[in-house]
Design an enzyme around this catalytic site. Structure first.
Site, PDB file in Angstrom:
ATOM      1  N   ASP A  78      40.414  39.162  43.818  1.00 28.14           N
ATOM      2  CA  ASP A  78      40.866  40.511  44.140  1.00 28.14           C
ATOM      3  C   ASP A  78      40.956  40.577  45.665  1.00 28.14           C
ATOM      4  O   ASP A  78      40.876  39.554  46.354  1.00 28.14           O
ATOM      5  CB  ASP A  78      39.946  41.585  43.513  1.00 28.14           C
ATOM      6  N   HIS A  79      41.082  41.793  46.190  1.00 24.63           N
ATOM      7  CA  HIS A  79      41.204  41.951  47.638  1.00 24.63           C
ATOM      8  C   HIS A  79      39.936  41.504  48.363  1.00 24.63           C
ATOM      9  O   HIS A  79      39.998  40.960  49.460  1.00 24.63           O
ATOM     10  CB  HIS A  79      41.521  43.406  47.972  1.00 24.63           C
ATOM     11  N   CYS A  89      35.756  37.503  44.509  1.00 25.29           N
ATOM     12  CA  CYS A  89      35.836  38.946  44.739  1.00 25.29           C
ATOM     13  C   CYS A  89      34.831  39.252  45.845  1.00 25.29           C
ATOM     14  O   CYS A  89      34.412  38.340  46.572  1.00 25.29           O
ATOM     15  CB  CYS A  89      35.618  39.758  43.465  1.00 25.29           C
ATOM     16  N   GLY A  90      34.454  40.512  45.988  1.00 24.30           N
ATOM     17  CA  GLY A  90      33.552  40.843  47.090  1.00 24.30           C
ATOM     18  C   GLY A  90      32.205  40.160  46.954  1.00 24.30           C
ATOM     19  O   GLY A  90      31.668  39.569  47.891  1.00 24.30           O
ATOM     20  N   THR A  91      31.631  40.255  45.747  1.00 23.96           N
ATOM     21  CA  THR A  91      30.319  39.661  45.487  1.00 23.96           C
ATOM     22  C   THR A  91      30.368  38.458  44.551  1.00 23.96           C
ATOM     23  O   THR A  91      29.384  37.725  44.429  1.00 23.96           O
ATOM     24  CB  THR A  91      29.408  40.696  44.809  1.00 23.96           C
ATOM     25  N   GLY A  92      31.452  38.308  43.828  1.00 27.54           N
ATOM     26  CA  GLY A  92      31.546  37.323  42.744  1.00 27.54           C
ATOM     27  C   GLY A  92      31.149  37.924  41.404  1.00 27.54           C
ATOM     28  O   GLY A  92      31.459  37.358  40.345  1.00 27.54           O
ATOM     29  N   MET A 148      34.137  39.353  38.986  1.00 28.81           N
ATOM     30  CA  MET A 148      34.897  38.197  38.486  1.00 28.81           C
ATOM     31  C   MET A 148      34.071  37.438  37.454  1.00 28.81           C
ATOM     32  O   MET A 148      34.582  36.994  36.422  1.00 28.81           O
ATOM     33  CB  MET A 148      35.265  37.280  39.658  1.00 28.81           C
ATOM     34  N   HIS A 180      23.616  20.842  34.424  1.00 28.40           N
ATOM     35  CA  HIS A 180      22.840  21.401  33.314  1.00 28.40           C
ATOM     36  C   HIS A 180      23.690  22.272  32.384  1.00 28.40           C
ATOM     37  O   HIS A 180      23.490  22.252  31.171  1.00 28.40           O
ATOM     38  CB  HIS A 180      21.699  22.287  33.835  1.00 28.40           C
ATOM     39  N   HIS A 207      20.630  19.654  27.215  1.00 29.11           N
ATOM     40  CA  HIS A 207      21.618  20.556  27.807  1.00 29.11           C
ATOM     41  C   HIS A 207      22.770  20.801  26.840  1.00 29.11           C
ATOM     42  O   HIS A 207      23.276  21.925  26.729  1.00 29.11           O
ATOM     43  CB  HIS A 207      22.121  19.997  29.136  1.00 29.11           C
TER      44      HIS A 207
END
Ligand code: RB5
Length: 154
Positions: free
Chosen positions: A7-8, A64-67, A70, A97, A133
């Site tokens: 995003d932006h 994105c801004g923080t992840g 997304m 893992h 795993h």
């Protein structure tokens, strides 16, 4: 082929990572956004995640801004195991893992140099293939397929 989307809030970092992927001679497909104008992350996350889920792209990287947004969105797409991280240890472990097939980064959280280190280690680390795993990932897939949650403590 690596799917990219932002995003932006992640647009500038996505462009930095394209430079790294070019240096690594890795092909990518950018699912947008194409400007720094405000937009909704899910609009761009879903087509990128679906391309990974269908196998058209081997892996995907979202910005994105923080992840967070997304990451939430990508993990709603069946077959996606997306990790949001801001350190190299998590990036490596998410591959060895958890066999993560998507990575979400926060353009307002990590600088370009750290993000490039994270992306490089994430792309270069293989899944260990260890039975424990594989079993744990299979439990996630069963849950995703509507099966009951695993209840045997191991
Ligand atoms: C946009 O302001 C911001 O909320 C978005 O980029 C992302 O950080 C959401 O998780």
């Amino acid at each position: 082929m690596i799917a990219l989307a932002s995003d932006h809030g992640g647009f500038a970092l996505k462009n930095e990572i394209k430079v790294l992927l070019d240096e690594m001679a890795l092909a990518y497909k950018d699912f947008g956004t194409d400007t720094a104008d405000s937009c909704d992350y899910a609009v761009f996350a879903v087509p990128a995640a679906e391309a990974v889920a269908r196998g058209e792209c081997e892996r995907g990287i979202l910005f994105c801004g923080t992840g967070a947004g997304m990451n939430y969105t990508a993990n709603k797409v069946k077959g996606i195991r997306c990790i949001v991280c801001s350190d190299c240890y998590t990036a490596a472990a998410s591959r060895s893992h958890n066999d993560a097939n998507m990575l979400a980064l926060g353009g307002r959280v990590v600088g370009a140099d750290l993000a490039k280190m994270i992306v490089r280690v994430w792309l270069e680390t293989e899944f260990s293939g260890d039975e424990r795993h594989k079993r744990r990932i299979a439990q996630i897939s069963s849950l995703e397929a509507g099966q009951p949650a695993p209840n045997v403590r191991q």
